[in-house]
Enzyme design. Structure first.
Site, short mmCIF file in Angstrom:
data_model
loop_
_atom_site.label_atom_id
_atom_site.label_comp_id
_atom_site.label_asym_id
_atom_site.label_seq_id
_atom_site.Cartn_x
_atom_site.Cartn_y
_atom_site.Cartn_z
N ASP A 1 24.39 45.18 -76.61
CA ASP A 1 24.02 44.76 -75.21
C ASP A 1 23.72 46.19 -74.31
OD1 ASP A 1 24.91 42.35 -75.68
OD2 ASP A 1 26.71 42.77 -74.83
N HIS B 1 29.13 43.78 -76.15
CA HIS B 1 28.74 43.94 -77.25
C HIS B 1 27.99 45.31 -77.43
CE1 HIS B 1 28.24 39.56 -76.94
NE2 HIS B 1 28.57 39.19 -78.00
C1 XUL Z 1 28.28 32.99 -78.20
C2 XUL Z 1 29.49 33.58 -77.53
C3 XUL Z 1 29.54 35.08 -77.61
C4 XUL Z 1 30.99 35.60 -77.81
C5 XUL Z 1 30.93 37.12 -77.99
O1 XUL Z 1 28.47 31.54 -78.12
O2 XUL Z 1 30.43 32.82 -76.92
O3 XUL Z 1 28.75 35.75 -76.61
O4 XUL Z 1 31.48 35.34 -76.61
O5 XUL Z 1 30.13 37.31 -79.08
#
Ligand code: XUL
Ligand code: CO
Length: 433
Positions: A102, A99
């Site tokens: 991150d 993300h």
């Molecule tokens: C949350 C989840 C996230 C997504 C990406 O439960 O799975 O980490 O994979 O935003």
């Protein structure tokens, strides 16, 4: 070189006889199964957020991990990236996922966020020229910052929609620049806490509009990866709109986006939705929207989304059986959306957790391949539906109620129930190892 993983060797396959903790017992990346190497079948990916951004907190206490890159400046973000790429190399993983939040320091406004993201993506791009690890998918974190507390696309405030749309643009650009295979949308706060303050119809339209904008932009910049929605029924919001695969499919149909968007299915999310992982995978395959998987497991007693590393070979076998039946991954892969327990403090815990998970997945995939290859399960399943391949079956399906009524009377149709043979099938599945 950082010194974070000092003393930890590059992990290689040594087989089941080995007594070494730092080796693979089942995952031999070059082993050929059903005509493809395990590396190509499994397409393992490390999740940046869990391995490098998670501080070990739980609802009752904060940080337990001590990492030299924790903080909010660019120097630390670069040290984090250096360490991450060292771990990718130690594990020889072909992919990673991230993300925006991150990887870059959090800025005070949109333009600071964008500047920080661009700088770190430049740094990633440089590192990726020296590394074998590629980007499976990128995504925007539209759920942690307080501005998203009432949703991103589904927020009652149009300015939050705008901030979210602009952020997605920067994250799609970053994913495109790094050659990402997919772009993920997980709607963590796209849902509601209480219907008392929620206009569900309007919020659904907003989500549809945002998704259309994402698809349009993907085509505009020539990104040829896949857009993936990741279903989840709840956590953090009480009710999330992307509840499960069936709900997402209905939503895609409604907005005519079923040919543009696929799903990223997570084991723990499937369980939260009251399904099994294989149910979600099989349904996505049948609907033509299977994309990728987030591999993990929940704690079956607490019922929370605990994002633990997978450790159950028979469970994973049934999941990969469905993946293989879908023809395997195209753009997708196996992303470990899995995190250490908060007491697992050491650098080696990060490595050992991935070794175990990769081995469990490899063993599961190999068992699934054997099951598919010998065809016993499919034969028994097909026998159950054999009547539909007969002339009689075809006639019934192409008929109407009146004609079927006459046929039932005329032929005195009086069906005898036939065993579903569940235990026989369960016994069969347990033979594959
Ligand atoms: C949350 C989840 C996230 C997504 C990406 O439960 O799975 O980490 O994979 O935003
Ligand atoms: Co996930």
């Amino acid at each position: 070189m950082t010194d974070f993983f000092n003393g930890i060797p590059k992990i290689i396959y040594e087989g089941q006889e080995s007594d070494n903790d730092f080796c693979f017992r089942h995952y031999n990346p070059d082993e050929i199964v059903l005509g493809k190497s395990l590396r190509e079948h499994l397409k393992f990916s490390v999740a940046y957020w869990h391995s490098f951004a998670f501080e070990g907190g739980d609802p009752f206490g904060g940080q337990t991990f001590d990492r030299p890159w924790f903080g909010n400046d660019m120097k630390q973000a670069k040290l984090k990236a250096d360490t991450a790429f060292e771990m990718f190399n130690i594990l020889d993983v072909p992919f990673f996922c991230f993300h925006d939040a991150d990887v870059r320091p959090e800025g005070n406004n949109f333009s600071e966020n964008t500047k920080n993201l661009e700088e770190i993506i430049e740094y990633f791009a440089e590192k990726m020229t020296q590394s074998k690890t590629k980007l499976l998918w990128g995504t925007a974190n539209l759920f942690s910052n307080r501005r998203y507390m009432s949703g991103a696309a589904t927020n009652p405030d149009p300015d939050v929609f705008a901030f979210s749309a602009a952020t997605i643009k920067t994250c799609l650009d970053a994913t495109h620049k790094l050659g990402g295979k997919n772009y993920v949308l997980w709607g963590g706060r796209e849902g509601y806490e209480t219907l008392l303050n929620t206009d569900m119809g309007r919020e659904r339209e907003q989500a549809g509009r945002m998704l259309q904008m994402v698809v349009d932009y993907k085509h505009k910049i020539g990104f040829n990866g896949t857009i993936l929605i990741e279903p989840k029924p709840q956590e953090p919001t009480k009710h999330q709109y992307d509840y499960d695969v069936a709900t997402v499919y209905g939503f895609l149909k409604d907005f005519n986006l079923e040919d543009e968007v696929k799903v990223n299915i997570e084991q723990g999310h499937a369980i939260l939705a009251g399904h099994s992982f294989e149910h979600e995978l099989a349904l996505a395959r049948e609907l033509g929207i299977f994309g990728s998987i987030d591999m993990n497991r929940n704690d079956y007693q607490s019922g929370w989304d605990t994002d633990q590393f997978p450790n159950n070979i028979p469970e994973v076998t049934l999941a990969y059986y469905e993946v293989l039946k879908a023809g395997g991954f195209q753009n997708g892969g196996t992303n470990f959306d899995s995190k250490l327990r908060r007491q697992s403090l050491d650098p080696e815990d990060l490595i050992l957790s991935h070794i175990g998970a990769m081995d469990v997945c490899a063993a599961g995939l190999k068992a699934a391949a054997k099951m598919l290859e010998d065809g016993k399960l499919e034969t028994l399943r097909n026998e159950r539906y054999a009547g539909w391949n007969t002339q009689n079956g075809k006639e019934i399906l192409n008929s109407d109620l009146d004609a079927i009524y006459s046929k039932v009377l005329r032929e005195n149709i009086n069906p005898e129930p036939i065993s579903g043979r569940q235990e026989r099938l369960e016994n069969l599945v347990n033979r594959y190892k």
